[in-house]
Design an enzyme around this catalytic site. Structure first.
Site, PDB file in Angstrom:
ATOM      1  N   GLY A  76      -5.011  -8.221   7.369  1.00 31.89           N
ATOM      2  CA  GLY A  76      -6.376  -8.442   7.825  1.00 31.89           C
ATOM      3  C   GLY A  76      -6.431  -9.332   9.056  1.00 31.89           C
TER       4      GLY A  76
ATOM      5  N   CYS B 277       0.821  -1.208   0.000  1.00 36.68           N
ATOM      6  CA  CYS B 277       0.000   0.000   0.000  1.00 36.68           C
ATOM      7  C   CYS B 277       0.859   1.265   0.000  1.00 36.68           C
ATOM      8  CB  CYS B 277      -0.941   0.011   1.201  1.00 36.68           C
ATOM      9  SG  CYS B 277      -0.110  -0.155   2.800  1.00 36.68           S
TER      10      CYS B 277
ATOM     11  N   PHE C 100       6.961  -4.234  11.103  1.00 33.50           N
ATOM     12  CA  PHE C 100       7.476  -5.598  10.987  1.00 33.50           C
ATOM     13  C   PHE C 100       6.727  -6.432   9.949  1.00 33.50           C
ATOM     14  CE2 PHE C 100       4.558  -5.741  14.730  1.00 33.50           C
ATOM     15  CZ  PHE C 100       3.612  -6.625  14.242  1.00 33.50           C
TER      16      PHE C 100
END
Length: 260
Positions: free
Chosen positions: A196, A56, A117
């Protein structure tokens, strides 16, 4: 051949949040279904070895080639963008600086959230996709493996692992601070990739499992994760209904088009 000579053909072309906003980064993003056609084109023309990572916050092409621009041209052809426009937003790192950049990215030092991380697992996943198709070589494998080891040392021997060090944790931290009475809100999480899943795990540490619903395009995968975490899931076909019934919606997918 010494180390410096090996580094000479290594170049990184990077487009990240530092120079391009989310809309621009989205335009130049790369998706897993584009790996095969890009590898095929580069291999047929014998342009060199390479791999791509796309998250992203950044899309980067790691090239081991006599002329990295030819690989970038093929990349632009596959994602259907203009080369000159793409390169305008890019930073280019060569030789030793390219190696240093990979190490910094893998260690979370170039992330929006310092010490993130999750980035190293994304580097590993993207690299393996190209490795399976024969688009990498011993040099790329060597620098990636070294980057993985450096990332582990950073987490073990520094304080970067404390505090907010992932997008998923930052998401939950933001909600806890910005949404009043979060424990009473109905929360929908779409997507069961690593971000998610991690968001779901972090979220249920602070609110009731009954308030969280997990959805994924592949329903069976969503059910497996939801059962493990003790939260509920709904069929993907009910997406619009669940969106309408939710107070907070978290989209954590790699889909090329908007989900909501």
């Amino acid at each position: 051949m010494n180390t410096e000579q090996l580094h000479t053909n290594f170049t990184v072309v990077s487009i990240s949040y530092e120079k391009a906003n989310a809309d621009i980064r989205g335009k130049f993003s790369f998706f897993s279904n584009q790996v095969f056609p890009l590898c095929k084109n580069v291999q047929e023309k014998k342009l060199g070895k390479f791999f791509v990572i796309s998250t992203c916050n950044r899309t980067e092409i790691y090239c081991y080639s006599d002329d990295y621009t030819k690989i970038i041209h093929e990349y632009c052809n596959v994602i259907q963008v203009n080369y000159s426009e793409f390169i305008t937003y890019c930073d280019v790192y060569k030789s030793g600086e390219a190696v240093k950049h990979l190490f910094r990215v893998s260690g979370g030092l170039e992330s929006q959230i310092l010490g993130d991380f999750e980035i190293i697992s994304q580097v590993r996943t993207w690299y393996k996709r190209f490795q399976k198709l024969g688009s990498t070589n011993f040099y790329l494998e060597r620098v990636v493996n070294t980057a993985i080891q450096i990332s582990k040392k950073i987490k073990t021997h520094t304080s970067l692992s404390s505090g907010i060090t992932s997008v998923s944790y930052a998401t939950v931290h933001y909600l806890l601070n910005e949404v009043q009475n979060l424990q009473d809100k109905k929360i929908l999480i779409i997507g069961i990739g690593k971000i998610g899943r991690n968001t779901s795990e972090n979220l249920i540490k602070h609110i009731s499992e009954n308030q969280v619903t997990l959805m994924n395009r592949t329903n069976e995968k969503a059910i497996a994760i939801a059962e493990k975490l003790g939260i509920q899931t709904r069929k993907y076909e009910e997406l619009q209904k669940q969106v309408n019934q939710s107070d907070v919606i978290i989209v954590a997918t790699s889909a090329p088009n908007p989900i909501v």
